[in-house]
Design a protein around this motif. Structure first.
Motif, short mmCIF file in Angstrom:
data_model
loop_
_atom_site.label_atom_id
_atom_site.label_comp_id
_atom_site.label_asym_id
_atom_site.label_seq_id
_atom_site.Cartn_x
_atom_site.Cartn_y
_atom_site.Cartn_z
N GLU A 422 36.14 140.83 105.18
CA GLU A 422 35.18 141.38 104.21
C GLU A 422 35.91 141.89 102.96
O GLU A 422 35.43 141.71 101.83
CB GLU A 422 34.42 142.54 104.86
N TYR A 425 36.84 138.93 100.96
CA TYR A 425 35.67 138.45 100.19
C TYR A 425 35.43 139.32 98.96
O TYR A 425 35.13 138.83 97.86
CB TYR A 425 34.44 138.44 101.09
N GLU A 429 35.55 138.26 94.96
CA GLU A 429 34.51 138.52 93.96
C GLU A 429 35.11 139.20 92.72
O GLU A 429 34.74 138.86 91.58
CB GLU A 429 33.42 139.41 94.58
N LYS A 534 41.15 131.47 98.26
CA LYS A 534 40.07 130.80 99.00
C LYS A 534 40.62 129.98 100.17
O LYS A 534 40.06 129.96 101.28
CB LYS A 534 39.27 129.89 98.06
N VAL A 537 41.63 132.33 102.95
CA VAL A 537 40.44 132.82 103.66
C VAL A 537 39.94 131.76 104.63
O VAL A 537 39.56 132.04 105.76
CB VAL A 537 39.36 133.23 102.66
N GLN A 580 29.53 127.61 105.00
CA GLN A 580 30.20 128.68 104.24
C GLN A 580 31.38 128.13 103.44
O GLN A 580 31.63 128.54 102.30
CB GLN A 580 30.70 129.76 105.22
N SER A 584 31.82 128.28 99.40
CA SER A 584 33.02 128.88 98.78
C SER A 584 33.69 127.89 97.82
O SER A 584 34.14 128.27 96.72
CB SER A 584 34.01 129.29 99.87
#
Length: 587
Positions: A422, A425, A429, A534, A537, A580, A584
């Motif tokens: 989280e 993420y 952002e 990215k 992740v 997802q 992304s």
């Protein structure tokens, strides 16, 4: 110069001599004496009653020059005829003025020679009062005097004399001219008798109109014998005397347009003969040699030709031509001064225009300086913003590195991994937000660069317009180029400064372009880092699995061992993870 003007010059000397206090006024009794003497020498009937009637209202006080002139014109000059002796008239006026004004101290010439110089001054002086003789006429007189003394004219010596003249008018009064000639400064080294003879010769030529003089033999009309006589040639007559002292006059040969002169052959033992034929009789004359014979024939023929044409003596005509030339030169000088004044006015207008243009350039420079200060302020703010963004990026990078280290040590704990996911993420952002902000900053830099380009184009157009105006002004005032050279240099310096400012703006625009390229590179680096995050992740998502109670049915084997979910659940989770991942990637 007419008879009236000639007489007025001598009368002016006499009148100013009677004006003791130089107020322009003479007492009535003195005017009576002056008027009576003028009438006597000019053979005019004197009317004392007319003088009394003319000034009847001013019996006590002095009479002004303006008041005497109407009487002088009406009762004396209007009645004068050319039947009196000019020398007697001039001597009477000379006696009145010389008694008061002539300084005889250190004067090497006689009073008679001074009188002759006075008469020559009146002949050569300008027709303006007070009477003065200009440097050109002084040079003419001194040149003839030098030639009469048998000397050579020295131009440098006359330039030294000119230093004594009136500096403003380059002229002398009659008493200054007499002092120059009579005190020996001009005739230094010459015998006084030679100077006196030279003055007499110039006087006879200019005042008595004697064109030539000398001894020759004349044949008598009654006895037919040859006698030596002293001949004086004037414009309209030849007078002959017993000797050169002019005490005993023997006769006159009256010349007119019908007379002629011819050469004769030798006869009766006489040589160098010529004859003068007049309407009533002829005169045979013998010169001493052929040269003098030819000179006399030419001089007499010149007089006859002038009488036929009705022209004055050569020196009188030459003086009139010199006067007309001076008047022409004076008129040209006045016209030149008027033109110079007009050019000065035009120059002042040009100066005003150049000053106005200079003020405009100064205002434009001040405006450009203000724009430059604003640009520098904006650049400083942008640099500060970039620095803060770099610090923030550095902080984010450090935080992300710490988070990666923390995730590598806590891979076995699910809840910690979820929190780290989280957090990642959230960081992604922020990185996306940074990318968007970087794009906005790049757009701002681009707009700033566009505005600087517009300002540069505007400044180039303005400078080109100024240059065209300057070229037009220079082409229109080419004749005034020397007078405006300093102003043109000042304008070129201002233009050079403006060009230097333009080059400075251009260099700053190149710096801004370089900064823009650097920001673009930083934006690309940020985008690359975002993509890297990215990918990380996505890799971490493969390590996460949810622990749930297993079913009692056959277990699905995975590369991690016995699965804790069914095949259907695995298919659903794969599908969810794939969605997802696609979202992304698209973001």
């Amino acid at each position: 110069m007419g008879l009236r003007d000639e007489l007025l010059k001598s009368i002016w000397h006499a009148f100013t001599a009677l004006d003791v206090d130089k107020s322009g006024k003479v007492s009535k009794s003195q005017l009576k004496v002056l008027s009576h003497n003028l009438c006597t020498v000019m053979k005019i009937p004197h009317d004392p009653v007319a003088l009394e009637d003319h000034f009847r209202d001013d019996d006590e006080g002095p009479v002004s020059n303006q008041g005497y002139m109407p009487y002088l014109n009406k009762f004396i000059l209007d009645k004068v005829q050319d039947n009196f002796e000019r020398i007697d008239f001039n001597r009477m006026c000379w006696t009145l003025c010389a008694r008061k004004n002539l300084d005889r101290n250190n004067l090497l010439i006689s009073d008679d020679d001074a009188f002759k110089v006075w008469c020559i001054f009146n002949f050569l002086s300008e027709d303006k009062y007070p009477l003065v003789i200009v440097s050109e006429e002084i040079e003419y007189f001194l040149r003839k005097l030098t030639e009469a003394m048998g000397g050579g004219w020295i131009e440098e010596k006359f330039e030294d004399y000119k230093l004594q003249f009136n500096q403003e008018q380059q002229s002398l009064s009659v008493w200054e001219l007499i002092s120059l000639v009579g005190k020996g400064s001009f005739s230094k080294g010459m015998d006084p008798q030679t100077l006196s003879m030279a003055i007499t010769e110039v006087f006879q030529e200019l005042i008595l109109d004697m064109l030539k003089q000398g001894y020759m033999m004349k044949k008598g009309h009654r006895r037919k014998n040859w006698t030596e006589r002293w001949f004086l040639l004037r414009l309209n007559s030849i007078s002959y005397y017993a000797s050169e002292d002019l005490t005993e006059k023997k006769g006159d040969i009256v010349l007119d347009g019908d007379c002629c002169v011819e050469s004769l052959p030798d006869k009766e033992g006489k040589k160098c003969l010529f004859i003068i034929k007049c309407s009533d009789k002829s005169f045979e004359i013998s010169a001493s040699d052929k040269k003098k014979k030819q000179e006399w024939i030419q001089a007499i023929q010149t007089s006859i030709n002038l009488l036929r044409l009705g022209q004055p003596a050569p020196h009188t005509e030459a003086r009139q031509k010199r006067k007309e030339l001076r008047q022409k030169l004076q008129a040209e000088q006045e016209e030149l001064q008027k033109r110079m004044k007009e050019l000065q006015t035009a120059n002042e207008n040009k100066q005003w225009e150049l000053e106005s243009m200079r003020k405009k350039l100064k205002e434009a420079a001040a405006h450009a300086e203000e724009e430059e200060q604003r640009r520098l302020q904006t650049q400083k703010e942008l640099q500060e913003s970039y620095r803060m963004e770099l610090d923030r990026e550095k902080m984010v990078r450090q935080q992300m590195e710490e988070q990666v280290a923390q995730k590598s040590s806590e891979l076995e704990q699910y809840l910690q991994r979820v929190k780290e996911l989280e957090y990642m993420y959230h960081c992604m952002e922020e990185a996306l937000e940074d990318e968007r902000q970087a794009r906005q900053d790049a757009e701002t830099v681009r707009k700033l660069q566009a505005r600087l380009l517009d300002e540069e184009v505007s400044k180039r157009a303005e400078l080109e317009q100024i240059r065209l105006q300057q070229q037009k002004a220079i082409s229109q005032t080419e004749a005034e180029k020397q007078l405006l050279e300093n102003e043109r240099l000042a304008k070129e310096e201002a233009l050079q400064e403006a060009l230097e400012q333009l080059e400075h703006l251009q260099s700053e625009r190149e710096d801004a372009l370089q900064q823009y390229e650097e920001m673009t590179k930083k934006l690309e680096d940020a985008a690359s880092k975002t993509k890297s995050w990215k990918d990380k992740v996505a890799q971490q998502e493969g390590l996460i699995r949810i622990i749930q109670p297993g079913s009692k049915g056959p277990c699905k084997m995975t590369n991690w061992g016995a699965a804790a979910f069914t095949e259907t659940e695995l298919t659903m989770r794969e599908k969810s993870w794939q969605d997802q991942k696609n979202r992304s990637t698209q973001a």
